[in-house]
Design a protein around this motif. Structure first.
Motif, PDB file in Angstrom:
ATOM      1  N   SER A 241       1.391  -1.340  -0.321  1.00  0.00           N
ATOM      2  CA  SER A 241       0.134   0.710  -0.104  1.00  0.00           C
ATOM      3  C   SER A 241       0.879   1.253  -0.289  1.00  0.00           C
ATOM      4  O   SER A 241       0.357   2.497  -0.960  1.00  0.00           O
ATOM      5  N   MET A 242       1.881   1.283   0.362  1.00  0.00           N
ATOM      6  CA  MET A 242       2.973   2.501   0.492  1.00  0.00           C
ATOM      7  C   MET A 242       3.437   2.131  -0.695  1.00  0.00           C
ATOM      8  O   MET A 242       3.535   3.779  -1.128  1.00  0.00           O
ATOM      9  N   LYS A 243       3.588   0.907  -1.753  1.00  0.00           N
ATOM     10  CA  LYS A 243       4.841   1.505  -2.664  1.00  0.00           C
ATOM     11  C   LYS A 243       3.515   2.367  -4.175  1.00  0.00           C
ATOM     12  O   LYS A 243       3.630   3.065  -4.789  1.00  0.00           O
ATOM     13  N   HIS A 244       1.813   2.173  -3.591  1.00  0.00           N
ATOM     14  CA  HIS A 244       1.052   2.233  -4.686  1.00  0.00           C
ATOM     15  C   HIS A 244       0.885   3.833  -4.373  1.00  0.00           C
ATOM     16  O   HIS A 244       0.396   4.942  -4.754  1.00  0.00           O
ATOM     17  N   ASN A 245       1.143   3.559  -2.859  1.00  0.00           N
ATOM     18  CA  ASN A 245       0.794   5.877  -2.480  1.00  0.00           C
ATOM     19  C   ASN A 245       2.388   6.309  -2.214  1.00  0.00           C
ATOM     20  O   ASN A 245       2.423   7.188  -1.599  1.00  0.00           O
TER      21      ASN A 245
END
Length: 352
Positions: A264-268
């Motif tokens: 999720s952090m990579k996506h954000n």
């Protein structure tokens, strides 16, 4: 004749003995000669190998010295001079517990500081500036941070470049130490800070000079022996209401606990970074900026600054008006009562 023959026989025997001895001396064992030759050859081989190793080690040392010399040449002189910078941090005698704790917090934030005993600024010292400059010279310090406490209530901070100057005097208020705040922020001791300044420090003339003072005193020099090669905190200076507000924050990067949070952090767009306050907090009111160290020509004077002594005297004078107002009210009440006389009624004696 017989004697001559005997002598000749003796001479021959002695010659034979000498020749035998010479033969014994000259003749050598071939096996021993082969062993000696092998030893000599082995010694020559070992000597050649050791000589090659010594030569290779010398070559490596020369290469390393050359590389180190190149690295030293690449380091500019300004960084070396900055690493030698030291800041003298001390206070005057009679300082209260709150300001003493503030001084300890400042020392913890400055790994390049040098501390000294409390300074007695009474009579016979020859002047505050001279004494502090002498102590800074003895300690080999380039800058000074001095807390001066008066009447056990008022705290003044001196920031100075020794021995030439400039220097600035501030009044300290709204002090909150690390132990008092108990905030969640935490940073590595000795880490180098990021100094953040308000936009006013690039626009207002006297704040430009103060900005340079803050950088030299609160900024940890690069390569200092007691500093850590990490940047994990921000020291912020804000200018509002004609005062300088100082805050200290930790740079906190969010860390993922599992693979789902990582995705999720990579996506954000990566990890989120936030600031958490560490402390201490204090407000600095500029009073005057001098051209020299603890004195000299006045470069700037704050016309809006009111001394704490004047504030206290005004408050006491305002309390004195309460007594005056009460006495004036009593006089007015007596006058009003004297005027409130009921006139005689002419019909009051008719029904008697």
């Amino acid at each position: 004749m017989a004697k001559k023959n005997a002598d000749s026989v003796k001479q021959k025997r002695s010659i034979v003995k000498i020749s035998n001895r010479s033969k014994q001396i000259v003749v050598k064992n071939p096996i021993a000669e082969a062993e000696d030759e092998e030893k000599v050859a082995l010694d020559a081989i070992v000597y050649n190998e050791t000589a090659d190793e010594i030569q290779s080690v010398d070559d490596e040392e020369d290469i390393m010295e050359q590389e180190q010399g190149d690295e030293k040449e690449e380091v500019p002189d300004t960084i070396r001079n900055r690493a030698k910078q030291r800041c003298l941090v001390l206070c005057s005698r009679g300082v209260t517990a709150r300001y003493r704790h503030l001084l300890e917090d400042i020392r913890n934030l400055l790994p390049h500081h040098k501390k000294d005993a409390k300074l007695d600024t009474g009579r016979g010292t020859g002047g505050l500036g001279r004494v502090v400059n002498e102590i800074a010279e003895i300690k080999s310090c380039n800058s000074v941070l001095f807390l001066e406490c008066r009447k056990r209530t008022d705290c003044y901070m001196w920031l100075s470049e020794t021995p030439q100057g400039p220097s600035a005097k501030f009044h300290i208020s709204n002090v909150h130490t690390m132990d008092e705040l108990r905030l969640t922020g935490n940073c590595m001791k000795g880490s180098r800070p990021v100094l953040s300044f308000d936009e006013s420090f690039r626009r207002v003339p006297h704040l430009k000079l103060l900005r340079l003072l803050f950088i030299d005193i609160f900024g940890t020099p690069k390569g200092h022996p007691k500093s850590k090669p990490f940047v994990d905190r921000v020291m912020a200076f804000y200018y509002a209401d004609k005062k300088i507000w100082v805050r200290n924050y930790q740079i906190l990067e969010e860390q993922a606990a599992n693979a789902k949070e990582v995705a999720s952090m990579k996506h954000n767009d990566g990890l989120s970074t936030s600031l958490v306050e560490i402390g201490p907090r204090f407000v600095m009111t500029p009073i005057r900026i001098f051209g020299g160290s603890f004195g000299g020509q006045t470069l700037y004077q704050n016309a809006d600054f009111v001394s704490p002594n004047e504030v206290r005297s005004q408050r006491l004078k305002s309390l004195s008006h309460i007594y005056e107002d009460r006495k004036n009210a009593q006089v007015k009440r007596r006058e009003r009562q004297s005027k409130m006389v009921v006139p005689e009624d002419p019909l009051a004696s008719v029904f008697k």
